[in-house]
Design a protein around this motif. Structure first.
Motif, PDB file in Angstrom:
ATOM      1  N   PRO A   1       4.684 -44.293  -4.618  1.00 52.36           N
ATOM      2  CA  PRO A   1       5.337 -44.247  -3.304  1.00 52.36           C
ATOM      3  C   PRO A   1       5.383 -45.620  -2.662  1.00 52.36           C
ATOM      4  O   PRO A   1       4.411 -46.379  -2.705  1.00 52.36           O
ATOM      5  CB  PRO A   1       4.457 -43.283  -2.502  1.00 52.36           C
ATOM      6  CG  PRO A   1       3.145 -43.286  -3.205  1.00 52.36           C
ATOM      7  CD  PRO A   1       3.444 -43.504  -4.644  1.00 52.36           C
ATOM      8  N   ARG A   2       6.525 -45.965  -2.080  1.00 51.57           N
ATOM      9  CA  ARG A   2       6.686 -47.229  -1.372  1.00 51.57           C
ATOM     10  C   ARG A   2       6.704 -47.019   0.126  1.00 51.57           C
ATOM     11  O   ARG A   2       6.343 -47.910   0.890  1.00 51.57           O
ATOM     12  CB  ARG A   2       7.975 -47.920  -1.818  1.00 51.57           C
ATOM     13  CG  ARG A   2       7.903 -48.450  -3.229  1.00 51.57           C
ATOM     14  CD  ARG A   2       9.261 -48.813  -3.813  1.00 51.57           C
ATOM     15  NE  ARG A   2      10.137 -49.520  -2.878  1.00 51.57           N
ATOM     16  CZ  ARG A   2      11.316 -50.032  -3.232  1.00 51.57           C
ATOM     17  NH1 ARG A   2      11.747 -49.902  -4.459  1.00 51.57           N
ATOM     18  NH2 ARG A   2      12.065 -50.647  -2.348  1.00 51.57           N
ATOM     19  N   THR A   3       7.156 -45.841   0.571  1.00 51.16           N
ATOM     20  CA  THR A   3       7.192 -45.506   1.985  1.00 51.16           C
ATOM     21  C   THR A   3       6.621 -44.106   2.156  1.00 51.16           C
ATOM     22  O   THR A   3       6.467 -43.365   1.180  1.00 51.16           O
ATOM     23  CB  THR A   3       8.624 -45.533   2.543  1.00 51.16           C
ATOM     24  OG1 THR A   3       9.359 -44.438   1.975  1.00 51.16           O
ATOM     25  CG2 THR A   3       9.325 -46.845   2.198  1.00 51.16           C
ATOM     26  N   LEU A   4       6.351 -43.740   3.397  1.00 46.61           N
ATOM     27  CA  LEU A   4       5.835 -42.401   3.652  1.00 46.61           C
ATOM     28  C   LEU A   4       6.823 -41.335   3.186  1.00 46.61           C
ATOM     29  O   LEU A   4       6.415 -40.275   2.703  1.00 46.61           O
ATOM     30  CB  LEU A   4       5.537 -42.233   5.147  1.00 46.61           C
ATOM     31  CG  LEU A   4       4.790 -40.953   5.547  1.00 46.61           C
ATOM     32  CD1 LEU A   4       3.381 -40.944   4.983  1.00 46.61           C
ATOM     33  CD2 LEU A   4       4.748 -40.808   7.066  1.00 46.61           C
ATOM     34  N   ASP A   5       8.107 -41.602   3.291  1.00 52.28           N
ATOM     35  CA  ASP A   5       9.113 -40.639   2.841  1.00 52.28           C
ATOM     36  C   ASP A   5       9.040 -40.383   1.338  1.00 52.28           C
ATOM     37  O   ASP A   5       9.500 -39.344   0.863  1.00 52.28           O
ATOM     38  CB  ASP A   5      10.523 -41.123   3.194  1.00 52.28           C
ATOM     39  CG  ASP A   5      10.848 -40.943   4.663  1.00 52.28           C
ATOM     40  OD1 ASP A   5      10.138 -40.163   5.329  1.00 52.28           O
ATOM     41  OD2 ASP A   5      11.802 -41.589   5.147  1.00 52.28           O
ATOM     42  N   ASP A   6       8.493 -41.318   0.579  1.00 49.14           N
ATOM     43  CA  ASP A   6       8.371 -41.141  -0.866  1.00 49.14           C
ATOM     44  C   ASP A   6       7.262 -40.169  -1.256  1.00 49.14           C
ATOM     45  O   ASP A   6       7.207 -39.718  -2.395  1.00 49.14           O
ATOM     46  CB  ASP A   6       8.085 -42.487  -1.555  1.00 49.14           C
ATOM     47  CG  ASP A   6       9.287 -43.411  -1.541  1.00 49.14           C
ATOM     48  OD1 ASP A   6      10.424 -42.905  -1.491  1.00 49.14           O
ATOM     49  OD2 ASP A   6       9.092 -44.643  -1.585  1.00 49.14           O
ATOM     50  N   VAL A   7       6.353 -39.879  -0.337  1.00 47.67           N
ATOM     51  CA  VAL A   7       5.246 -38.978  -0.642  1.00 47.67           C
ATOM     52  C   VAL A   7       5.743 -37.544  -0.532  1.00 47.67           C
ATOM     53  O   VAL A   7       6.261 -37.142   0.520  1.00 47.67           O
ATOM     54  CB  VAL A   7       4.057 -39.202   0.321  1.00 47.67           C
ATOM     55  CG1 VAL A   7       2.913 -38.244  -0.009  1.00 47.67           C
ATOM     56  CG2 VAL A   7       3.588 -40.650   0.255  1.00 47.67           C
ATOM     57  N   PRO A   8       5.620 -36.737  -1.580  1.00 50.08           N
ATOM     58  CA  PRO A   8       6.087 -35.348  -1.501  1.00 50.08           C
ATOM     59  C   PRO A   8       5.347 -34.575  -0.413  1.00 50.08           C
ATOM     60  O   PRO A   8       4.157 -34.807  -0.159  1.00 50.08           O
ATOM     61  CB  PRO A   8       5.770 -34.780  -2.889  1.00 50.08           C
ATOM     62  CG  PRO A   8       5.636 -35.978  -3.781  1.00 50.08           C
ATOM     63  CD  PRO A   8       5.073 -37.063  -2.913  1.00 50.08           C
ATOM     64  N   GLY A   9       6.039 -33.653   0.207  1.00 47.72           N
ATOM     65  CA  GLY A   9       5.395 -32.833   1.223  1.00 47.72           C
ATOM     66  C   GLY A   9       6.335 -32.510   2.363  1.00 47.72           C
ATOM     67  O   GLY A   9       7.500 -32.917   2.373  1.00 47.72           O
ATOM     68  N   TRP A  10       5.803 -31.804   3.365  1.00 46.62           N
ATOM     69  CA  TRP A  10       6.595 -31.294   4.474  1.00 46.62           C
ATOM     70  C   TRP A  10       5.995 -31.803   5.769  1.00 46.62           C
ATOM     71  O   TRP A  10       4.967 -31.307   6.237  1.00 46.62           O
ATOM     72  CB  TRP A  10       6.592 -29.773   4.445  1.00 46.62           C
ATOM     73  CG  TRP A  10       7.012 -29.237   3.106  1.00 46.62           C
ATOM     74  CD1 TRP A  10       8.280 -28.938   2.706  1.00 46.62           C
ATOM     75  CD2 TRP A  10       6.159 -28.949   1.981  1.00 46.62           C
ATOM     76  NE1 TRP A  10       8.274 -28.491   1.401  1.00 46.62           N
ATOM     77  CE2 TRP A  10       6.994 -28.475   0.937  1.00 46.62           C
ATOM     78  CE3 TRP A  10       4.787 -29.052   1.753  1.00 46.62           C
ATOM     79  CZ2 TRP A  10       6.482 -28.116  -0.309  1.00 46.62           C
ATOM     80  CZ3 TRP A  10       4.282 -28.694   0.514  1.00 46.62           C
ATOM     81  CH2 TRP A  10       5.136 -28.229  -0.503  1.00 46.62           C
ATOM     82  N   PHE A  11       6.629 -32.788   6.362  1.00 46.42           N
ATOM     83  CA  PHE A  11       6.133 -33.357   7.606  1.00 46.42           C
ATOM     84  C   PHE A  11       7.332 -33.901   8.382  1.00 46.42           C
ATOM     85  O   PHE A  11       7.620 -35.092   8.351  1.00 46.42           O
ATOM     86  CB  PHE A  11       5.119 -34.461   7.314  1.00 46.42           C
ATOM     87  CG  PHE A  11       4.336 -34.941   8.516  1.00 46.42           C
ATOM     88  CD1 PHE A  11       3.968 -34.054   9.531  1.00 46.42           C
ATOM     89  CD2 PHE A  11       3.964 -36.265   8.635  1.00 46.42           C
ATOM     90  CE1 PHE A  11       3.245 -34.487  10.625  1.00 46.42           C
ATOM     91  CE2 PHE A  11       3.245 -36.707   9.721  1.00 46.42           C
ATOM     92  CZ  PHE A  11       2.879 -35.819  10.721  1.00 46.42           C
ATOM     93  N   PRO A  12       8.054 -33.004   9.081  1.00 43.34           N
ATOM     94  CA  PRO A  12       9.303 -33.392   9.734  1.00 43.34           C
ATOM     95  C   PRO A  12       9.112 -34.503  10.767  1.00 43.34           C
ATOM     96  O   PRO A  12       8.021 -34.699  11.318  1.00 43.34           O
ATOM     97  CB  PRO A  12       9.759 -32.094  10.400  1.00 43.34           C
ATOM     98  CG  PRO A  12       9.099 -31.006   9.630  1.00 43.34           C
ATOM     99  CD  PRO A  12       7.775 -31.565   9.205  1.00 43.34           C
ATOM    100  N   VAL A  13      10.206 -35.185  11.036  1.00 36.45           N
ATOM    101  CA  VAL A  13      10.185 -36.297  11.983  1.00 36.45           C
ATOM    102  C   VAL A  13       9.683 -35.847  13.358  1.00 36.45           C
ATOM    103  O   VAL A  13       8.891 -36.550  14.005  1.00 36.45           O
ATOM    104  CB  VAL A  13      11.588 -36.920  12.100  1.00 36.45           C
ATOM    105  CG1 VAL A  13      11.658 -37.889  13.276  1.00 36.45           C
ATOM    106  CG2 VAL A  13      11.953 -37.632  10.798  1.00 36.45           C
ATOM    107  N   LEU A  14      10.124 -34.678  13.836  1.00 40.56           N
ATOM    108  CA  LEU A  14       9.669 -34.195  15.141  1.00 40.56           C
ATOM    109  C   LEU A  14       8.152 -34.112  15.185  1.00 40.56           C
ATOM    110  O   LEU A  14       7.521 -34.507  16.183  1.00 40.56           O
ATOM    111  CB  LEU A  14      10.283 -32.836  15.445  1.00 40.56           C
ATOM    112  CG  LEU A  14       9.762 -32.103  16.690  1.00 40.56           C
ATOM    113  CD1 LEU A  14       9.962 -32.938  17.935  1.00 40.56           C
ATOM    114  CD2 LEU A  14      10.436 -30.738  16.830  1.00 40.56           C
ATOM    115  N   ASP A  15       7.533 -33.600  14.126  1.00 40.85           N
ATOM    116  CA  ASP A  15       6.072 -33.488  14.123  1.00 40.85           C
ATOM    117  C   ASP A  15       5.399 -34.857  14.021  1.00 40.85           C
ATOM    118  O   ASP A  15       4.326 -35.055  14.592  1.00 40.85           O
ATOM    119  CB  ASP A  15       5.627 -32.561  13.003  1.00 40.85           C
ATOM    120  CG  ASP A  15       6.013 -31.124  13.275  1.00 40.85           C
ATOM    121  OD1 ASP A  15       5.561 -30.578  14.305  1.00 40.85           O
ATOM    122  OD2 ASP A  15       6.789 -30.554  12.500  1.00 40.85           O
TER     123      ASP A  15
END
Length: 302
Positions: free
Chosen positions: A11-25
């Motif tokens: 992973p290079r960014t947090l978005d590259d890490v698999p999982g469910w963590f929407p922007v609102l949260d």
């Protein structure tokens, strides 16, 4: 290092890490934690259920000096009952502690305190009244969520915040029942709802709700509604084009390749390596898992 699914790179960014963590949260986590810190609230952080570490990595920036951050997950361990075993086999076959730790150490120097095992370990391992923020995203089974909510009540300090994931998803009725039962019968007071998480407290939600409403009304990227139900004020928030809070890239990530450049133009992954004493010093300072990855790359082992 744990590779992004479908690729061979870590992973290079947090978005590259698999999982469910929407922007609102992500925005709400930062807002609640900023508010606590701004009002002088001190206490530990706890996450129950980490998957591959996306929200854990996000929270890992927030403990201050003398505050402890603990995560708890079954990982590849034995489930406490047949129903939990079936759930883990179906949904989390690829989850291992090593994968979580490698992802986490891509962004942080040290690991949080890791409890490997069922969430029922939490009451014996986390001191009562020690936490200011608890995120629960573990089992979807009613009995386990009921216990996790009880544990959150006990470990939270007065006015602390608990975040309960999947309180409304169609595939998690056990979570929904446990969460709303806690609201109706166990003293949990909702602060707000996002698309998939309920933020609550066993303290007075009024002051924090007023500040939250003021924040949401100032933003042009947040939809807001307020309802009354069973004596509770329910604040609902929804993203309307929100951008994720800034988050530092992985510590050893390569620089992105410019658009149109050949893949061979990409710099090698990992920190810049120097010969002699500098190389030895770097090897002493990086986390062991990174050092192993570097050694494997040098010798051609995958």
């Amino acid at each position: 290092m744990t590779a992004v699914p479908g690729t061979t790179r870590p992973p290079r960014t947090l978005d590259d890490v698999p999982g469910w963590f929407p922007v609102l949260d992500q925005v709400l986590f930062d807002w609640f934690l900023d508010r606590q810190e701004g009002t002088g609230v001190r206490g530990d952080l706890l996450e129950v259920g980490v998957y591959l570490g996306k929200s854990a990595i996000f929270l890992g920036r927030r403990p201050r000096e003398d505050e402890r951050y603990t995560v708890c997950d079954l990982f590849e361990g034995d489930a406490p009952d047949d129903a939990n075993k079936a759930e883990s086999t179906k949904s989390y076959r690829t989850l291992t502690r090593r994968a979580f730790e490698e992802n986490y150490l891509s962004f942080h120097d040290t690991l949080p305190r890791v409890l490997q095992g069922p969430s029922s370990r939490v009451p014996a391992e986390v001191a009562p009244g020690s936490c200011r923020f608890v995120h629960i995203d573990a089992s979807h089974l009613y009995e386990h969520v009921h216990g996790d909510i009880g544990a959150a009540h006990d470990v939270l300090l007065p006015g602390g915040v608990v975040v309960l994931d999947d309180f409304r998803s169609e595939h998690t009725p056990g979570v929904s029942i446990a969460v709303w039962e806690a609201v109706l019968n166990r003293g949990l007071r909702p602060i707000c709802l996002s698309t998939q998480k309920l933020y609550g407290t066993w303290g007075d939600p009024g002051p924090v709700q007023e500040e939250l409403l003021a924040m949401a009304r100032r933003r042009g990227d947040c939809r807001l509604s307020v309802q009354e139900a069973a004596g509770h004020r329910i604040v609902r928030l929804k993203s309307d084009g929100m951008r994720a809070p800034e988050f530092p890239p992985a510590r050893f990530a390569p620089s992105p390749v410019p658009d149109g450049a050949p893949a061979s133009a990409a710099p090698p992954a990992g920190p810049v390596r120097r010969r002699g004493r500098g190389r030895r010093l770097a090897a002493d300072l990086v986390p062991p898992v990174v050092a192993r990855a570097i050694r494997s790359a040098r010798t051609g082992r995958g």
